[in-house]
Scaffold this active site. Sequence first.
Site, mmCIF file in Angstrom:
data_model
loop_
_atom_site.group_PDB
_atom_site.id
_atom_site.type_symbol
_atom_site.label_atom_id
_atom_site.label_comp_id
_atom_site.label_asym_id
_atom_site.label_seq_id
_atom_site.Cartn_x
_atom_site.Cartn_y
_atom_site.Cartn_z
ATOM 1 N N ASP A 13 0.864 -1.175 0.000
ATOM 2 C CA ASP A 13 0.000 0.000 0.000
ATOM 3 C C ASP A 13 0.908 1.234 0.000
ATOM 4 O O ASP A 13 2.135 1.133 0.103
ATOM 5 C CB ASP A 13 -0.883 -0.053 1.255
ATOM 6 C CG ASP A 13 -1.789 1.159 1.391
ATOM 7 O OD1 ASP A 13 -2.461 1.508 0.405
ATOM 8 O OD2 ASP A 13 -1.807 1.759 2.476
ATOM 9 N N ALA A 15 -0.027 5.178 1.555
ATOM 10 C CA ALA A 15 -0.094 5.965 2.795
ATOM 11 C C ALA A 15 -0.144 5.070 4.027
ATOM 12 O O ALA A 15 -0.963 4.167 4.121
ATOM 13 C CB ALA A 15 -1.306 6.882 2.777
ATOM 14 N N ALA A 46 -13.690 8.937 10.754
ATOM 15 C CA ALA A 46 -12.981 9.219 9.507
ATOM 16 C C ALA A 46 -12.052 8.080 9.116
ATOM 17 O O ALA A 46 -11.904 7.761 7.936
ATOM 18 C CB ALA A 46 -12.192 10.518 9.643
ATOM 19 N N MET A 50 -10.811 3.255 6.253
ATOM 20 C CA MET A 50 -9.551 3.545 5.570
ATOM 21 C C MET A 50 -9.035 2.332 4.805
ATOM 22 O O MET A 50 -9.098 1.192 5.276
ATOM 23 C CB MET A 50 -8.491 3.980 6.583
ATOM 24 C CG MET A 50 -7.218 4.502 5.920
ATOM 25 S SD MET A 50 -7.501 6.025 5.004
ATOM 26 C CE MET A 50 -7.620 7.166 6.356
ATOM 27 N N LYS A 54 -11.773 5.918 -2.454
ATOM 28 C CA LYS A 54 -12.203 7.098 -1.705
ATOM 29 C C LYS A 54 -13.702 7.391 -1.808
ATOM 30 O O LYS A 54 -14.313 7.843 -0.835
ATOM 31 C CB LYS A 54 -11.378 8.320 -2.124
ATOM 32 C CG LYS A 54 -9.880 8.154 -1.896
ATOM 33 C CD LYS A 54 -9.557 7.597 -0.512
ATOM 34 C CE LYS A 54 -8.071 7.374 -0.314
ATOM 35 N NZ LYS A 54 -7.764 6.587 0.900
ATOM 36 N N HIS A 57 -15.202 5.062 0.532
ATOM 37 C CA HIS A 57 -14.908 5.520 1.892
ATOM 38 C C HIS A 57 -15.928 6.576 2.327
ATOM 39 O O HIS A 57 -16.488 6.502 3.433
ATOM 40 C CB HIS A 57 -13.485 6.094 1.930
ATOM 41 C CG HIS A 57 -12.984 6.438 3.297
ATOM 42 N ND1 HIS A 57 -11.738 6.081 3.728
ATOM 43 C CD2 HIS A 57 -13.549 7.124 4.328
ATOM 44 C CE1 HIS A 57 -11.560 6.515 4.975
ATOM 45 N NE2 HIS A 57 -12.638 7.169 5.347
ATOM 46 N N ARG A 161 -10.872 -2.553 -3.007
ATOM 47 C CA ARG A 161 -10.719 -3.398 -1.823
ATOM 48 C C ARG A 161 -12.036 -3.520 -1.064
ATOM 49 O O ARG A 161 -12.787 -2.561 -1.036
ATOM 50 C CB ARG A 161 -9.668 -2.773 -0.886
ATOM 51 C CG ARG A 161 -8.275 -2.662 -1.472
ATOM 52 C CD ARG A 161 -7.450 -1.792 -0.545
ATOM 53 N NE ARG A 161 -6.081 -1.643 -1.052
ATOM 54 C CZ ARG A 161 -5.295 -0.632 -0.717
ATOM 55 N NH1 ARG A 161 -5.727 0.289 0.116
ATOM 56 N NH2 ARG A 161 -4.077 -0.562 -1.198
ATOM 57 N N ASP A 187 -1.452 -1.308 5.967
ATOM 58 C CA ASP A 187 -1.685 -0.831 7.339
ATOM 59 C C ASP A 187 -3.163 -0.826 7.712
ATOM 60 O O ASP A 187 -3.507 -0.383 8.812
ATOM 61 C CB ASP A 187 -1.122 0.589 7.517
ATOM 62 C CG ASP A 187 -1.828 1.609 6.632
ATOM 63 O OD1 ASP A 187 -1.713 1.506 5.402
ATOM 64 O OD2 ASP A 187 -2.509 2.506 7.170
#
Length: 270
Positions: A13, A15, A46, A50, A54, A57, A161, A187
């Site tokens: 990944d 970030a 928020a 993750m 987006k 999200h 994902r 992460d």
Amino acid sequence: MTTANKIQAVVFDWAGTTVDFGSRAPILAFMTLFSDNGVDLTIEEARGPMGMEKRDHIAAVLNMPRVAEVWKAKHGSAVTEADIDRLYQDFIPYQLKTIPLCSKLIPGALETFKNIRDRGAKIGSNTGYAAMMIGELIKDAADQGYQPDCIITATDARYGRPYPEVLWRNLIEFGVSDIKTVVKVDDTAVGIEEGLNGGCWTVGLAISGNEVGLSLEEWQALSADQQKVLRDKAYAKLNASGAHYVIDSIADLVPVLDDIEKRLANGEKP
């Protein structure tokens, strides 16, 4: 050791995994977007989805009961698909501003990348970011010495994902067909789920990314007891996601890769 017993690709990944300790760029953008639309999010809200593409999200946050209730009170009606589309378009400039502010490589990354290349393996990458968002990030990473062999973004695939399409597209580019020789490093829980769905070994990063969510300086400023509380919580979350291994950050990955190759030599599979 035969090729079948050696790692052929490691897919990372971005970030919180290779760059942006604390995975701060997406959160800064999400929280500002929602605040400007009359909904103040908590950090937990928020960060909850993750790792997803987006737009997905944004939709997941708006589906949270408290957020949905606040949205309806503020805007007079429940959120619609048109609202989500508008928010996503509005989100893009927010994200374009924050990504370059958080593009520093995570400590230990370059040494880990060198080890992977010395093994003869490829370095892949995928992300929940759209292709239009990461041009500056790719450049900044290259300036610091990181140039993955493949970059697949959320908008390069039909399904995001936890569906493993973006992961598999890396492997198609590499010509890797033996999935047991692939490692996915992420992460987020949804990123680990992606790797598991794809049939790979999975490694969760607990401290550098979304689960702790602190910058390197903020993390280092904590006491040992404070760090332990956050570390234990992050490890529990990623272990519960099904990750084969959980470590602090990319700096700790090399011993895991060594162990995976030993397991491959013993005939083990993910």
